[in-house]
Write a protein that holds these residues in place. Structure first.
Motif, mmCIF file in Angstrom:
data_model
loop_
_atom_site.group_PDB
_atom_site.id
_atom_site.type_symbol
_atom_site.label_atom_id
_atom_site.label_comp_id
_atom_site.label_asym_id
_atom_site.label_seq_id
_atom_site.Cartn_x
_atom_site.Cartn_y
_atom_site.Cartn_z
ATOM 1 N N ILE C 66 0.820 -1.056 0.185
ATOM 2 C CA ILE C 66 0.310 0.350 0.125
ATOM 3 C C ILE C 66 0.546 1.390 -0.172
ATOM 4 O O ILE C 66 0.222 2.014 -0.427
ATOM 5 C CB ILE C 66 -0.824 -0.137 1.109
ATOM 6 C CG1 ILE C 66 -2.321 1.434 1.385
ATOM 7 C CG2 ILE C 66 -0.075 0.137 2.499
ATOM 8 C CD1 ILE C 66 -2.945 0.877 0.456
ATOM 9 N N TYR C 67 2.322 1.026 0.138
ATOM 10 C CA TYR C 67 2.951 2.151 0.850
ATOM 11 C C TYR C 67 3.340 3.225 -0.690
ATOM 12 O O TYR C 67 3.877 3.958 -0.900
ATOM 13 C CB TYR C 67 3.882 2.142 0.992
ATOM 14 C CG TYR C 67 3.878 1.602 2.804
ATOM 15 C CD1 TYR C 67 3.785 2.610 3.423
ATOM 16 C CD2 TYR C 67 4.198 0.140 3.709
ATOM 17 C CE1 TYR C 67 3.946 2.816 4.803
ATOM 18 C CE2 TYR C 67 3.674 0.315 4.962
ATOM 19 C CZ TYR C 67 3.676 0.898 5.667
ATOM 20 O OH TYR C 67 3.193 1.127 6.912
ATOM 21 N N PHE C 68 3.381 1.982 -1.385
ATOM 22 C CA PHE C 68 3.656 2.458 -3.436
ATOM 23 C C PHE C 68 3.335 3.283 -3.531
ATOM 24 O O PHE C 68 2.857 4.335 -4.222
ATOM 25 C CB PHE C 68 3.511 0.639 -3.798
ATOM 26 C CG PHE C 68 3.725 1.636 -5.449
ATOM 27 C CD1 PHE C 68 5.225 2.140 -5.987
ATOM 28 C CD2 PHE C 68 2.428 0.891 -6.145
ATOM 29 C CE1 PHE C 68 4.484 2.492 -7.875
ATOM 30 C CE2 PHE C 68 2.969 1.273 -7.376
ATOM 31 C CZ PHE C 68 3.536 1.848 -8.166
ATOM 32 N N TYR C 69 1.190 3.297 -3.075
ATOM 33 C CA TYR C 69 0.682 3.929 -3.413
ATOM 34 C C TYR C 69 0.468 5.244 -2.974
ATOM 35 O O TYR C 69 0.363 6.258 -3.458
ATOM 36 C CB TYR C 69 -0.765 3.289 -3.960
ATOM 37 C CG TYR C 69 -0.860 1.900 -4.469
ATOM 38 C CD1 TYR C 69 -1.372 1.826 -6.150
ATOM 39 C CD2 TYR C 69 -0.894 0.600 -3.314
ATOM 40 C CE1 TYR C 69 -1.581 0.897 -6.638
ATOM 41 C CE2 TYR C 69 -1.217 -0.208 -4.933
ATOM 42 C CZ TYR C 69 -1.151 -0.572 -5.831
ATOM 43 O OH TYR C 69 -1.829 -1.462 -5.911
ATOM 44 N N VAL C 70 0.741 5.137 -1.946
ATOM 45 C CA VAL C 70 0.696 6.299 -0.649
ATOM 46 C C VAL C 70 2.258 7.085 -1.995
ATOM 47 O O VAL C 70 2.006 8.612 -1.718
ATOM 48 C CB VAL C 70 0.813 6.081 0.293
ATOM 49 C CG1 VAL C 70 1.424 7.060 0.387
ATOM 50 C CG2 VAL C 70 0.190 5.889 1.009
ATOM 51 N N PHE C 71 3.386 6.512 -1.972
ATOM 52 C CA PHE C 71 4.337 7.525 -2.242
ATOM 53 C C PHE C 71 4.206 7.747 -3.498
ATOM 54 O O PHE C 71 5.194 8.858 -4.091
ATOM 55 C CB PHE C 71 5.561 6.750 -2.567
ATOM 56 C CG PHE C 71 5.756 6.451 -0.963
ATOM 57 C CD1 PHE C 71 5.675 7.144 0.263
ATOM 58 C CD2 PHE C 71 6.856 5.160 0.099
ATOM 59 C CE1 PHE C 71 6.679 7.558 1.277
ATOM 60 C CE2 PHE C 71 6.538 5.055 0.768
ATOM 61 C CZ PHE C 71 6.977 6.015 1.512
ATOM 62 N N ALA C 72 3.447 7.176 -4.528
ATOM 63 C CA ALA C 72 3.497 7.081 -6.199
ATOM 64 C C ALA C 72 2.208 8.941 -5.993
ATOM 65 O O ALA C 72 3.114 9.580 -7.040
ATOM 66 C CB ALA C 72 2.965 6.126 -6.993
#
Lengths: 754, 117, 321, 537
Positions: C66-72
């Motif tokens: 989920i962190y990926f989506y946040v960072f993206a």
């Protein structure tokens, strides 16, 4: 750069490996080139520009070249018997588009040294050195840029000539061929402010272009058919064709191959001023006299002879190539001699005699007597250079005066003795006086004419020409050099010893020299009220003249050395690719003749002159004819009586006993004086129709071709105008277009990978 | 599976699937394109250069993602150099921008469009 | 491509994103930046969702966290603000945010060292320089907000063309990349990782001692090449008792489970072993850049002619003396 | 790394000299400052000599490239340096000393200029040594970053600054593009080593779309350096704005770097695709084809309309890049023989172009107008009128160089262009070759104009003054002499270029793959066994 590559040569007769030449052989052509560059540099440096430095550079570099040539001769003479020595300076052209033979074009800066090129190079560099020395004084009035220009072109000429002679392939030969043409053009037009010089230069250039076109086509055709332009590879390939001609199977030889000698011949005719392309040479005398001596008498004009001698095997594949050469040569000799008889400008007379002698050489080549031709080239180089340089000395001393009606008794003026004697030596040689070099070399050709079947008539023509030659030669000598001491300076009157004025038309001949004026001018005695004093030549000119005179006599010695191989020249020529046909005399001639005519020995044995062996009787016939010519000249133009020889009882320079004779001959002398109207004939036959044609073509050109060309010019401009809109100078627009271009390129990739 | 264990034991993370890679690559490509668009639209020289930095950064992200995918460190090494070059370019660009600003008292790229054609 | 994302979803997302970006670019009149940002986020979300759907379809274990989506989202949102914000200072600050989000993704990609290096070097040094220059080269803002905006910052140049070009580029890029990813080897392992533990004898020895697998007097055997004799495949190490230059009672012991090369170590191996020359070039470039910056900024000392002449005189006299 | 050191010796030497020049340039002593140009030249000379003695790198993507390319770079570099030098003008320094003139950084202390130049040349040489994408990226940057600065500070006018900003910003855009391309190439193969990429591509069989797009991004990005469409827009403005010596350098150094990079990048896919098995993959060939055609045409048609000499030369430089792209597309050729190797042809053309082009720019650099307070370059085409008579050396330089650039036989340009044609024909790219021929014809329009203006036309008005730097005219003269004389030795050079372009054999590749193994330890006997093998002529 100087990679030395040994080349395997299969020579024409028997395959023999070429030797690798010494590396310094490559210096022989390149020293003159260096000198050319140095002369150019000197011209750039103001302080030393107006010294004699260019002359010394040239003399030294040519001298070293000559010394190297002598060294080469000494080192390699023995080796030439078994094949040429080749030095490849570097690779020049090496194009290949496949592995098949004929798909690789190799033409290197390779220098090919055998007897033939050795002979040529010896006198090219040797005479070049001497004439450069002569010119250092002769051109001294023009010191400065012109002087540099002269010697740069002079050096470049020697370089080109060396490429022509020493090149180991036809392309390099062609390069040299064009090079000498260019230098000749530059030097004829040396006095570029004089319209006649410019016109002469143009004429020479255009006439030569016709010949060059032939040569170029010949070279191309050679490559096209044989797949090589290197002598070492070419001649073995020609051999089968020669064999099939020997065997009488003419139909086996492709027509294209038979066309090669014709094309080469055209090239040779152009460069060596033969019919019908000879008219440029007399006009070329507009150039400075040293140039006339070196280029237009001794070396360049013999390039045609060299070409035919070098590619002799190619000439043997056609049945009628050599007969054409023979007829052209003989007729040129006769025609030029008749014109020469009627001229008044002594330099022009020499020019016509050059044309005439070149005709002899061609005839000699065609009689399969390469030795005779080469020998005549060799002797002619010396004595004709002598003659020209003497004329030059006269011209130099008498302010450009060359009209033989305005000069008399020059030999007896103070300081002119050496010139006179040198002139006498030259004239004797040219007229074939017994035991002079010219005598032997001319004999060799004449005798062969009678030995070779079918050429008897030509032989007689040539003998007649020899008589005429003797006549017009001594006409000059008797009228200009002996007789009463009278002169009239040329139109280039200048303050007595002041030669400092640069680049004016200095070397021209008097207007009357063309001989168009009906009434001969009256020369003034030298003690007339006139500020002009002829100035005798200085040490450089005298040294050179003396040396040349001696050399031209000594050239006869070449006939006696190595007599068993037909003289020194014969042995030189024998050790070359012209060898096959260098069998000049004796029983070899039988082979030579039989070679083309399928004659048996018996038949050949019947070839006689006045019922005797031509080789023996020719000495006497030509000697007699020559002496008769001289005697006629003496009778018509010489001073009265023996005692008159010293001071001369002929009181007028302008008139001679010949003038009384002339009206009885009708219009013929006038026609001869007008060079048989050949120039006018060309004008009428070629230039007029060409002009009309050009007008027509101009119309077509303007309407059609120009339209196309204009379209071709208009379209890019139109495209440029639209493309220019993209070059607005705005950074963002550039970036946007770049990004847009990137997207388009990537779209192409996308389409191709999808 | 033994390979995976081996990887883990030698300090490497587990392999990444192509789909995950695609996620990162898309973000990287989008960042690159944002940089391009910014370069094309912004007139301020500094912002323009900032946009090229963003494009460099996009390349860096892609490199790191690839490095993770192929499980070798080359991509990360590459990023070190990318940062180095970015720093060098930035130093030069900023010096240039200051020079230009002193000349024209403006940071607009449009000031510099005299030569054309 | 179908395996990874439905093409329609991809292109629709890109188109929506493109419209969003075009809308949010600064314009003279009111530019719908909020709307544009939303559209952009929707477009991005569509594409990422498309990826995720397929991933969930096929290999649920391969979904990014989920962190990926946040960072993206942070990275691209901040990136959008970089190019749309009218104030250069804010743009630079947003760029720092992009960098930070990128660093977050680096960590997700287990490039820990690079993540922090990025923050320190980029956000810490380079971007601060940018801020300095921006502040140096911008007039002090006055009271009213609009006045402080220079006209060239207030208006984007040809936003539609740029957005169209950019998103066409994105379409092509993502099409090719997505179809390219499909063609990559499944696990992506090109070469087995190098045996780097062999170059770390001390660490291996320490780990072995900590695990108690070797006797106190035993040491790791060092081969003739200077490397420890560690077999990465079998995960064994050769140990022995040192005795005057050589080893006695040599034996192989298993390596502890938790002994692994750390990211920074393996990066260092790659960096220093495989690219030593490149490092030197980078050094040369930095030197050159320094010189270049000095030269460029020296040029800006523009004196008027009179002043120059005045300066010239003492300079000349100094040299004379 | 240790085994790579001998190959890098020229670069190391050059860098040493760069530092020396940099340090000596701030010396207080005038004489030392003045000596920096000579020191730089000396460094280049030594680097060139050392480079020519270097053996090719075993297993590199193009093993024979270095022994040819480095001396060639040094030779052209020396010529360009000669053109640049003389900027340390004694007279001005003297006037400053006496107080008559103000101290002016640009006219007095130009050591940093030479050091930037040497940095750039170092980068160019590093490009030839590249075997890795990272290396190539850094080398390209090292080549181009100094040029940005040089353009900006080359003159005091605002034109230079405009040129600098355009060049730098668009260059950064290009760099970002090819960097992204490099990233994708790495991503699609898992390696940055060019030979390893090649092996990966061979192993995969087909071209991965990501590799194709990455390669094209890289090619388009690098085509900024060679000024090819679509990245050519900056060229004319930058060449015009920069001082002529710098423009001369821009026409060679970044261009050569770009071509080395393009060739090295293309070795990763190799010319082993297509129906005959001797061309690039279609996905790469077609875009390159389009780029080549557009580059030639756009360059030539735009050059027709210019009135500034430098702009003409700039657009013609674009066109020349287009010609060279033909050789790149043709590739090393399927058949042996000099005429078929397009890569060799490109390398030779680069050298020839570098040599000839310096002369044309030297003409612009040698002429100036002193009407204004400050001398300005006489850049207008009309200034060339009648130069052969008023300023013979400069005029003839222009005539000879432009004829050679046109490809007039027997000048150097002719010998350089012929292999491009033959290689194109050999590779079956007949339409491309025809377009190349048509473009050469268009080029004749403006090149003949450049040759005719000094030679045939009469000067109207006073001739332009000669710039005080004799070295510029000397550089021009040398260039003209090269244009005329090097053609004679063209064959040897071409042969060397062909050897430089020889692709590594399979054996060498395998040795390289071994060497590129995990611990990069290559035993001595392996290295010696895999000596450079080139296909026989």
């Amino acid at each position: 750069m100087t990679g030395l590559t040994p080349v395997i040569l299969a020579s024409t007769g028997s395959p023999a490996a070429t030797h690798q030449g010494a590396w310094w052989m490559a210096l022989i052509p390149f020293l003159p080139l260096l000198s050319c560059v140095l002369c150019g540099l000197v011209a750039c440096v103001r302080p030393i520009r107006s010294t004699k430095l260019p002359a010394w550079i040239t003399v030294v570099s040519l001298g070293v070249s000559f010394a190297l040539m002598l060294a080469t001769y000494g080192q390699q003479r023995e080796g030439w018997a078994s094949g040429a020595s080749v030095t490849t300076a570097w690779e020049w052209i090496h194009l290949s588009w496949g592995h098949e033979p004929g798909q690789t074009l190799i033409a290197n800066f390779g220098f090919y040294m055998d007897g033939l090129s050795g002979l040529w190079m010896l006198f090219v560099t040797g005479l070049g050195t001497l004439i450069a020395l002569y010119a250092s004084e002769y051109m001294a009035h023009d010191k400065g840029l012109g002087y540099c220009r002269f010697f740069a072109a002079f050096s470049l000429f020697v370089f080109s000539m060396a490429c022509l002679v020493m090149g180991d392939n036809l392309i390099l030969l062609y390069l040299g061929w064009e090079g000498v043409g260019l230098c000749s053009y530059l030097l004829i037009g040396y006095f570029y402010k004089k319209p006649s010089a410019v016109a002469a230069a143009k004429k020479a250039f255009i006439m030569n272009r016709i010949g060059d076109l032939g040569l170029a086509l010949g070279v191309m055709l050679t490559f096209f058919h044989f797949g090589t332009v290197q002598y070492a590879e070419l001649f073995p390939l020609v051999q089968p064709h020669i064999d099939s001609l020997k065997a009488g199977r003419v139909e086996d030889i492709p027509l294209l191959v038979q066309a090669i000698p014709v094309l080469l011949m055209i090239g040779a005719f152009g460069k060596s001023a033969q019919l019908p392309l000879y008219v440029w040479l007399p006009d070329a005398m507009e150039g400075p006299t040293p140039v006339s001596a070196l280029i237009h008498a001794a070396t360049m004009v013999t390039a045609g002879v060299y070409l035919i001698a070098r590619t002799m095997p190619l000439f043997l594949v056609s049945e009628w190539a050599l007969p054409v050469v023979a007829w052209v040569g003989a007729l040129t000799a006769l025609l030029a001699a008749t014109i020469g008889m009627a001229q008044f400008d002594i330099k022009r007379i020499m020019a016509y005699s050059t044309v005439s002698q070149l005709g002899y050489m061609f005839a000699g080549l065609a009689f399969l007597s390469s030795t005779g031709a080469a020998f005549h080239v060799f002797t002619h180089a010396f004595f004709k250079a002598t003659l020209f340089l003497c004329c030059g000395a006269v011209m130099h001393g008498f302010a450009g005066q060359l009209d033989l009606r305005r000069l008399s008794g020059v030999m007896f003026m103070r300081g002119w003795l050496i010139v006179g004697v040198a002139m006498l030596v030259g004239c004797l040689n040219l007229s074939g006086f017994p035991f002079t070099a010219g005598f032997f070399s001319k004999d060799m050709i004449l005798a062969e004419a009678f030995v070779t079947p079918g050429y008897q008539l030509l032989g007689w023509i040539l003998i007649l020409t020899a008589g005429l030659t003797a006549y017009y030669t001594f006409r000059v000598f008797f009228r200009v050099f002996v007789g009463p001491r009278l002169f009239e300076p040329g139109d280039e009157v200048h303050a007595d010893d002041d030669h400092g004025h640069a680049d004016h038309a200095h070397d021209g001949h008097a207007p009357a020299g063309d001989g168009h004026s009906a009434e001969p001018p009256t020369p003034q005695p030298h003690d007339a009220d006139h500020s002009f004093h002829p100035h005798p030549p200085g040490w450089a000119i005298n040294t050179v003249l003396a040396l040349l005179a001696v050399l031209s006599l000594a050239a006869a010695g070449a006939y006696f050395i190595e007599q068993d191989r037909h003289g020194w020249v014969g042995s030189m020529v024998h050790d070359s690719t012209a060898a096959q046909v260098s069998i000049g005399e004796g029983e070899h001639a039988v082979h030579a003749a039989a070679f083309r005519h399928d004659l048996t020995h018996e038949e050949h044995a019947h070839a006689t002159l006045l019922g005797m062996n031509p080789h023996d009787v020719m000495y006497f016939v030509s000697a007699i004819v020559g002496v008769i010519g001289i005697l006629i000249a003496a009778a018509l133009h010489g001073p009265k009586g023996i005692g008159g020889l010293m001071i001369g009882s002929r009181t007028e320079a302008a008139r001679s006993r010949a003038d009384e004779l002339l009206p009885r001959l009708g219009p013929i002398p006038r026609w001869a004086q007008h060079k048989w109207f050949v120039d006018e004939f060309y004008e009428f036959l070629i230039r007029r129709p060409l002009y009309v044609a050009s007008c027509i073509f101009h119309l077509i050109d303007a309407l059609l071709v120009d339209g196309l060309v204009n379209l071709f010019g208009w379209l890019p401009r139109r495209m440029g105008k639209s493309a220019r809109r993209a070059q607005s100078g705005v950074l963002h627009q550039y970036a946007g277009q770049m990004a847009g271009g990137l997207v388009i390129v990537l779209f192409i990739v996308l389409l191709l990978t999808a | 599976m033994s390979e995976l264990v081996l990887l883990a034991q030698s300090g490497f993370p587990a392999p990444m699937g192509g789909l995950t890679l695609a996620h990162y690559l898309f973000v990287s490509a989008a960042m690159f394109v944002l940089g391009v668009i910014g370069f094309l639209t912004r007139r301020n020289l500094i912002i323009m250069f900032l946009c090229t930095e963003m494009m460099f950064q996009a390349a860096g992200l892609a490199l790191i993602a690839f490095s993770r995918f192929w499980l070798n460190q080359t991509g990360q090494t590459f990023v070190i150099f990318v940062i180095t070059i970015a720093a060098a370019e930035a130093a030069l660009a900023l010096a240039l921008v200051v020079l230009l600003f002193r000349k024209r008292e403006s940071l607009s790229a449009d000031e510099w469009s005299e030569m054309s054609g | 491509m179908g395996e990874i994302i439905h093409p329609f979803l991809l292109y629709a997302g890109i188109a929506v994103g493109g419209i969003g970006v075009a809308a949010s670019l600064p314009r003279r009149r009111v530019s719908p930046q909020l709307l544009g940002g939303l559209l952009g986020a929707i477009g991005l979300g569509m594409v990422l969702l498309g990826f995720t759907l397929r991933a969930a379809d096929r290999t649920p274990d391969q979904m990014p966290s989920i962190y990926f989506y946040v960072f993206a989202l942070i990275a691209l949102g901040a990136g959008l603000r970089v190019i749309t914000n009218r104030r250069p200072v804010y743009a630079a600050l947003y760029f720092i945010l992009t960098i930070l989000a990128s660093a977050g993704m680096y960590i997700l990609l287990s490039a820990t060292f690079m993540a922090f290096a990025l923050i320190i070097v980029y956000a810490g040094a380079i971007l601060i320089t940018y801020l300095f220059v921006i502040m140096l080269a911008t007039q002090a803002p006055s009271e009213e907000e609009t006045d402080s905006l220079t006209p060239y910052d207030a208006e984007a140049r040809e936003p539609f063309f740029a957005a169209a070009t950019g998103f066409a580029l994105l379409a092509v890029l993502s099409t090719m990349v997505v179809s390219g990813v499909r063609g990559l080897p499944r696990d992506g392992i090109a070469t087995p990782p190098a045996n780097e533990l062999a170059s770390l004898p001390r660490r291996v020895e320490r780990a072995l001692r900590a695990a108690g697998t070797i006797e106190p007097e035993e040491q790791l055997v060092i081969g003739s090449s200077g490397l420890a004799l560690v077999d990465a495949q079998a995960r064994t190490a050769r140990v022995g008792i040192p005795a005057d230059g050589s080893f006695t009672s040599i034996r192989d012991v298993g390596l502890p489970e938790d002994l692994a090369v750390r990211n920074v170590e393996s990066l260092a191996f790659d960096f220093l072993n495989r690219h030593p020359g490149t490092i030197e070039i980078a050094g040369v470039i930095l030197l050159m850049a320094m010189l270049g910056a000095v030269v460029l900024s020296r040029r800006q000392v523009e004196l008027d002619e009179e002043l120059k002449r005045q300066q010239a005189r003492p300079l000349g006299s100094e040299e004379m003396a | 790394m240790k085994e790579k050191l001998p190959i890098l010796l020229p670069e190391i030497i050059l860098f040493g000299f760069t530092c020396a020049v940099m340090v000596l340039g701030v010396s207080k002593t005038l004489r030392i400052r003045q000596a920096t140009a000579s020191i730089a030249g000396f460094g280049l000379l030594i680097a060139g000599i050392v480079g020519s003695m270097t053996q090719g790198e075993v297993g590199a993507p193009l093993p024979g490239l270095i022994p040819f390319a480095k001396p060639a770079i040094a030779a052209v570099g020396l010529l360009v340096l000669l053109l640049m030098s003389g900027s340390v003008d004694r007279a001005i320094e003297g006037r400053i000393k006496s107080g008559a003139e103000a101290f002016d950084a640009i006219k007095t202390n130009r050591a940093e200029f030479y050091s930037f130049f040497l940095f750039s040349i170092t980068g160019l040489m590093l490009c030839t040594s590249a075997d890795d994408l990272i290396w190539l990226f850094l080398a390209l940057e090292l080549t181009s970053l100094p040029t940005y600065v040089m353009v900006t500070i080359s003159t005091r006018g605002t034109a230079s600054q405009e040129a600098g900003v355009k060049y730098f910003f668009l260059g950064a855009l290009g760099a970002a593009i090819f960097l992204y391309g490099f990233a994708l190439i790495y991503g699609s193969t898992g390696s940055t080593d060019l030979v390893a990429i090649r092996s990966a591509v061979d192993a995969a069989g087909a071209i991965n779309p990501m590799l194709a797009i990455g390669l094209l991004l890289a090619l388009v990005g690098v085509s900024f350096k060679i000024a090819a469409v679509p990245m050519h827009f900056y060229t004319a403005d930058v060449y015009q704005g920069a001082a002529a010596p710098v423009s001369a350098m821009l026409a060679f150094v970044p261009k050569a770097a770009g071509f080395f990079a393009i060739i090295l990048l293309l070795t990763t896919v190799g010319w082993t695709h297509g129906p005959g098995g001797h061309s690039l993959p279609e996905a790469v060939r077609a875009p390159l084809w389009v780029m080549a055609v557009l580059t030639m045409t756009v360059g030539n048609v735009l050059a027709l309309l210019q009135s500034s000499t430098k702009r003409v030369l700039a657009y013609s430089s674009i066109a020349h890049s287009g010609y060279m792209l033909v050789g790149v597309i043709a590739g090393p050729g399927s058949r042996p023989g000099l005429a078929h190797n397009g890569i060799g042809a490109v390398l030779f053309y680069l050298l020839a172009y570098g040599l000839m082009n310096v002369g044309a720019f030297a003409v612009v650099a040698s002429l100036e107008r002193r009407d204004a307070a400050e001398p300005t370059e006489a850049d207008d085409l009309d200034e060339l009128r009648g130069l052969c008579s008023t300023r013979p050396l400069v005029g003839w330089t222009m005539v000879l160089c432009s004829l050679s650039l046109l490809g007039f036989p027997p000048a150097l340009g002719f010998f350089a262009k012929v292999p491009l044609f033959t290689s194109g024909i050999g590779a079956g790219e007949l339409p491309l070759v025809i377009i190349l021929g048509l473009n050469s014809a268009i080029a004749a329009f403006y090149y003949l104009r450049l040759a005719a203006l000094p030679l045939l036309e009469k000067a109207d008005g006073p001739p332009p003054n000669l710039s005080p730097f004799v070295t510029r005219r000397i550089a021009g003269a040398i260039s003209a002499a090269c244009a005329v004389l090097v053609g004679i030795g063209a064959n040897t050079l071409l042969k060397n270029a062909r050897q430089a372009a020889a692709m590594p054999t399979e054996a060498a590749n395998r040795a390289r793959a071994l060497a590129a193994g995990p611990d990069r330890q290559v035993s001595d006997d392996q290295a010696s066994r895999a000596s450079i093998q080139m296909s026989p002529d």
